[in-house]
Scaffold this motif. Structure first.
Motif, PDB file in Angstrom:
ATOM      1  N   ALA A   4      39.307  51.349  16.515  1.00 19.07           N
ATOM      2  CA  ALA A   4      40.294  51.779  15.525  1.00 19.07           C
ATOM      3  C   ALA A   4      39.683  52.754  14.520  1.00 19.07           C
ATOM      4  O   ALA A   4      40.323  53.732  14.122  1.00 19.07           O
ATOM      5  CB  ALA A   4      40.850  50.551  14.790  1.00 19.07           C
ATOM      6  N   TRP A  23      53.100  56.847  22.101  1.00 23.26           N
ATOM      7  CA  TRP A  23      52.474  56.926  20.777  1.00 23.26           C
ATOM      8  C   TRP A  23      52.907  58.196  20.050  1.00 23.26           C
ATOM      9  O   TRP A  23      53.101  58.182  18.837  1.00 23.26           O
ATOM     10  CB  TRP A  23      50.957  56.886  20.953  1.00 23.26           C
ATOM     11  N   ALA A  61      53.002  46.148  16.045  1.00 17.21           N
ATOM     12  CA  ALA A  61      52.037  46.072  14.948  1.00 17.21           C
ATOM     13  C   ALA A  61      51.440  44.674  14.851  1.00 17.21           C
ATOM     14  O   ALA A  61      52.122  43.670  15.062  1.00 17.21           O
ATOM     15  CB  ALA A  61      52.717  46.433  13.626  1.00 17.21           C
ATOM     16  N   THR A  62      50.159  44.642  14.552  1.00 23.71           N
ATOM     17  CA  THR A  62      49.465  43.383  14.281  1.00 23.71           C
ATOM     18  C   THR A  62      48.582  43.593  13.058  1.00 23.71           C
ATOM     19  O   THR A  62      48.260  44.735  12.688  1.00 23.71           O
ATOM     20  CB  THR A  62      48.585  42.959  15.469  1.00 23.71           C
ATOM     21  N   GLU A 103      45.535  42.993  12.968  1.00 24.78           N
ATOM     22  CA  GLU A 103      44.281  43.572  13.455  1.00 24.78           C
ATOM     23  C   GLU A 103      44.377  45.090  13.542  1.00 24.78           C
ATOM     24  O   GLU A 103      43.379  45.791  13.324  1.00 24.78           O
ATOM     25  CB  GLU A 103      43.931  42.999  14.836  1.00 24.78           C
ATOM     26  N   ARG A 104      45.549  45.615  13.875  1.00 20.72           N
ATOM     27  CA  ARG A 104      45.738  47.066  13.907  1.00 20.72           C
ATOM     28  C   ARG A 104      45.837  47.660  12.508  1.00 20.72           C
ATOM     29  O   ARG A 104      45.417  48.795  12.276  1.00 20.72           O
ATOM     30  CB  ARG A 104      47.023  47.418  14.675  1.00 20.72           C
ATOM     31  N   VAL A 146      47.419  55.245  13.661  1.00 19.51           N
ATOM     32  CA  VAL A 146      47.964  53.935  14.015  1.00 19.51           C
ATOM     33  C   VAL A 146      49.392  54.040  14.559  1.00 19.51           C
ATOM     34  O   VAL A 146      49.740  53.387  15.538  1.00 19.51           O
ATOM     35  CB  VAL A 146      47.932  52.992  12.799  1.00 19.51           C
ATOM     36  N   CYS A 147      50.225  54.858  13.927  1.00 15.74           N
ATOM     37  CA  CYS A 147      51.660  54.899  14.250  1.00 15.74           C
ATOM     38  C   CYS A 147      52.068  56.073  15.133  1.00 15.74           C
ATOM     39  O   CYS A 147      53.171  56.066  15.680  1.00 15.74           O
ATOM     40  CB  CYS A 147      52.482  54.975  12.960  1.00 15.74           C
TER      41      CYS A 147
END
Length: 347
Positions: free
Chosen positions: A129, A195, A203-204, A206-207, A267-268
């Motif tokens: 990440a 993506w 989503a989590t 952790e992300r 991320v998004c």
């Protein structure tokens, strides 16, 4: 050198809206955000009971309903953070460039981050990440410098029209490069295309956690740039006369916006138009003083992206529409309206 007292007297008061009116809008926006967060954890492809919501908030996942709510909580948090980050970045970019059309998507910053991440995945096999985020930061910064350099060429320097055209052309070129790089890699093409639409599904915590330090720095730098952006709004010559180091002020504010865009895009995916729509609406509510406009843009962006996520779950049940599609449907007509109304004037 101008004495400090004279600087204070020479600095004009930002025209705008009464503080009481702004305070009322602040309460309304916070209440709306709370309602939308509640709707986000309640509404989805599966209906859940109120008892399941309370149990899930307490950490229980014994039933299917509780598990569904538990999945929606980080999704709601990601939508809140991403919406706030992109809208705040858009407001900062509009102040830095004095361009009413400035937006992380329109100026090519989001696509710069997207291209960098795709290159990192396809050519260098990045997986962590933090690697995604640092790669996105490098891509966003390079795109921002490239667009500003191209927009500054020729007579008149970096005018709003030239920046908008340079950003649009850069976004198209980077988007084509992404397709060209991904096309031979059928094994990862589906995931990257999904993506690229831009979304908060899956989503989590952790992300989300790796992006938090970058967002924290980006929010802090951007919000602390409010007074500098107020000075820049007066024009470079007057801002310099008031003791502002124009180049440093622009670079600092732009750095905060790039951090916000890059971390969110990593991320998004590239979510467009949010940074264009929200700051303009907030100006109508709280005026042009960046000390109010920036935090309101962050809150408004969080509201809009959470609302877009909720709408995306409803309109295509039992499937979902990603928020990138919803924001594009809202943002494209708004972009045309801004062009016609502002006629690409400087702010």
């Amino acid at each position: 050198m101008m004495p400090a007292r004279m600087k204070t007297l020479a600095r004009p008061t930002m025209p705008g809206i009464a503080k009481r009116t702004r305070s009322v809008w602040l309460l309304v926006t916070l209440a709306l955000l709370a309602v939308l967060c509640a709707l986000s954890v309640t509404i989805g492809t599966r209906d859940v009971a109120f008892a399941d919501i309370i149990a899930a908030l307490q950490g229980h996942v014994e039933t299917i309903g509780q598990a569904a709510v538990a999945l929606r909580i980080p999704r709601t948090l990601l939508a809140l953070l991403a919406g706030a980050a992109l809208s705040l970045a858009g407001a900062v970019m509009q102040g830095v460039t004095r361009n009413p059309l400035a937006d992380p998507g329109i100026l090519g910053v989001n696509m710069g981050a997207s291209l960098a991440v795709v290159i990192g995945v396809v050519w260098f096999d990045i997986t962590s990440a933090y690697a995604f985020i640092w790669t996105a930061i490098a891509g966003s910064a390079a795109a921002a410098v490239f667009v500003y350099t191209i927009g500054s060429l020729g007579r008149g320097g970096a005018t709003p029209l030239k920046l908008a055209l340079a950003g649009a052309a850069t976004s198209v070129a980077f988007s084509s490069l992404v397709i060209a790089i991904v096309l031979p890699r059928s094994d990862i093409a589906g995931g990257i295309r999904s993506w690229q639409i831009g979304g908060v599904g899956g989503a989590t915590f952790e992300r989300i956690s790796p992006m938090l330090p970058f967002l924290l720095v980006g929010f802090a730098v951007s919000l602390l740039s409010a007074r500098k952006l107020n000075s820049l709004a007066l024009g470079d010559e007057l801002a310099s006369g008031l003791g502002e180091r124009v180049a440093v002020a622009r670079a600092t504010a732009a750095f905060g916006a790039i951090l916000l865009c890059a971390a969110t895009t990593a991320v998004c995916g590239p979510i467009g138009f949010l940074g264009l729509v929200v700051p303009h609406v907030c100006r109508l509510l709280v005026g042009i003083d960046y000390r109010w406009l920036l935090p309101f843009s962050a809150l408004g962006g969080a509201c809009l992206l959470i609302a877009a996520d909720v709408v995306g779950r409803i309109v295509a049940r039992p499937a979902e529409l990603d928020v990138g599609i919803i924001t594009a449907l809202i943002g494209a007509p708004f972009f045309i309206w801004v062009v016609r109304r502002q006629k690409v004037r400087e702010l």
